[in-house]
Design an enzyme around this catalytic site. Structure first.
Site, PDB file in Angstrom:
ATOM      1  N   ARG A  58      35.781  40.333  28.475  1.00 17.79           N
ATOM      2  CA  ARG A  58      36.756  40.451  27.380  1.00 17.79           C
ATOM      3  C   ARG A  58      36.317  39.689  26.135  1.00 17.79           C
ATOM      4  NH1 ARG A  58      40.171  40.710  32.047  1.00 17.79           N
ATOM      5  NH2 ARG A  58      39.993  38.453  32.207  1.00 17.79           N
ATOM      6  N   GLU A  95      38.115  27.032  41.634  1.00 16.34           N
ATOM      7  CA  GLU A  95      39.039  26.467  42.614  1.00 16.34           C
ATOM      8  C   GLU A  95      38.414  26.549  44.021  1.00 16.34           C
ATOM      9  OE1 GLU A  95      42.822  28.267  42.200  1.00 16.34           O
ATOM     10  OE2 GLU A  95      43.782  26.915  43.633  1.00 16.34           O
TER      11      GLU A  95
HETATM   12  P1  AMP Z   1      38.940  29.519  32.870  1.00 17.02           P
HETATM   13  O1  AMP Z   1      37.506  29.312  33.217  1.00 17.02           O
HETATM   14  O2  AMP Z   1      39.866  28.995  33.928  1.00 17.02           O
HETATM   15  O3  AMP Z   1      39.289  28.937  31.489  1.00 17.02           O
HETATM   16  O4  AMP Z   1      39.224  31.075  32.848  1.00 17.02           O
HETATM   17  C1  AMP Z   1      38.609  31.816  31.907  1.00 17.02           C
HETATM   18  C2  AMP Z   1      38.723  33.311  32.056  1.00 17.02           C
HETATM   19  O5  AMP Z   1      39.585  33.757  33.085  1.00 17.02           O
HETATM   20  C3  AMP Z   1      39.263  33.836  30.756  1.00 17.02           C
HETATM   21  O6  AMP Z   1      38.166  34.305  30.017  1.00 17.02           O
HETATM   22  C4  AMP Z   1      40.197  34.940  31.152  1.00 17.02           C
HETATM   23  O7  AMP Z   1      39.556  36.178  30.926  1.00 17.02           O
HETATM   24  C5  AMP Z   1      40.462  34.774  32.642  1.00 17.02           C
HETATM   25  N1  AMP Z   1      41.840  34.332  32.936  1.00 17.02           N
HETATM   26  C6  AMP Z   1      42.171  33.211  33.607  1.00 17.02           C
HETATM   27  N2  AMP Z   1      43.508  33.106  33.772  1.00 17.02           N
HETATM   28  C7  AMP Z   1      44.063  34.158  33.149  1.00 17.02           C
HETATM   29  C8  AMP Z   1      45.412  34.616  32.932  1.00 17.02           C
HETATM   30  N3  AMP Z   1      46.500  33.960  33.381  1.00 17.02           N
HETATM   31  N4  AMP Z   1      45.586  35.752  32.216  1.00 17.02           N
HETATM   32  C9  AMP Z   1      44.523  36.432  31.762  1.00 17.02           C
HETATM   33  N5  AMP Z   1      43.233  36.070  31.927  1.00 17.02           N
HETATM   34  C10 AMP Z   1      42.985  34.947  32.627  1.00 17.02           C
END
Ligand code: AMP
Length: 170
Positions: A58, A95
């Site tokens: 995305r 996680e």
């Molecule tokens: P993080 O590494 O935890 O910051 O997760 C990053 C990626 O996970 C982002 O680029 C999002 O595309 C996806 N993502 C994580 N949680 C969500 C959520 N609640 N809604 C949509 N996309 C999410």
């Protein structure tokens, strides 16, 4: 224009307990999409950005038009095995287990000024790994931009010392 009107909550996707922020309604609306890209690009017009780095998948949809608007190139950071040339990689913990991201080893030259773009900041694990990848190649991270920041997950704690911002916060 309130961009939040174009973000849809999907409960229990991709698994139970997660409220997924669906950005596709924003991308479907030409005006909202343009406003989001213009707002991000405007912040960096005078920041001498050399390249925009986008995170699969995305992050490509946001990062590529921002790069076009700034008149600079776009670098894809991808999941393992997708990039055809020699790559350098970075692993990070999730996680459960670990994940890895890759970039072409000649994508960034030392001291290039980099803007990192993704759709959403959750825990910040992915973004922190992209920073490390960019810096491994000698790039200077000027800023990190997201459409959405899930502030209750404190992703910014993983990105301390960097210039992080998001168009929408929850
Ligand atoms: P993080 O590494 O935890 O910051 O997760 C990053 C990626 O996970 C982002 O680029 C999002 O595309 C996806 N993502 C994580 N949680 C969500 C959520 N609640 N809604 C949509 N996309 C999410």
């Amino acid at each position: 224009m309130n961009l939040k009107d174009y973000i849809r909550d999907i409960p229990d996707f991709p698994k139970e307990g997660i409220i997924f922020k669906d950005i596709t309604p924003l991308w479907k609306d030409g005006k909202a999409f343009a406003v989001s890209i213009d707002e991000i690009a405007a912040k960096y017009e005078d920041k001498q950005i050399d390249l925009v780095v986008g995170i699969e998948a995305r992050g490509f949809i946001v990062g590529a038009p921002v790069a076009y608007k700034l008149g600079v190139g776009f670098i894809p950071v991808r999941k393992p095995g997708k990039l055809p040339y020699k790559t350098t990689s970075m692993s990070y913990s999730l996680e459960y287990g670990t994940d890895t991201i890759e970039v072409h080893e000649d994508a960034i030259s030392p001291d290039m000024r980099i803007l990192i773009v993704d759709d959403l900041l959750a825990t910040g694990g992915t973004a922190a790994a992209v920073i490390k990848l960019v810096e491994k190649l000698g790039g200077v991270v000027v800023g990190m931009e997201f459409l959405v920041d899930l502030t209750f997950l404190n992703g910014r704690d993983n990105l301390k010392g960097y210039n992080v911002s998001a168009l929408m916060e929850y």
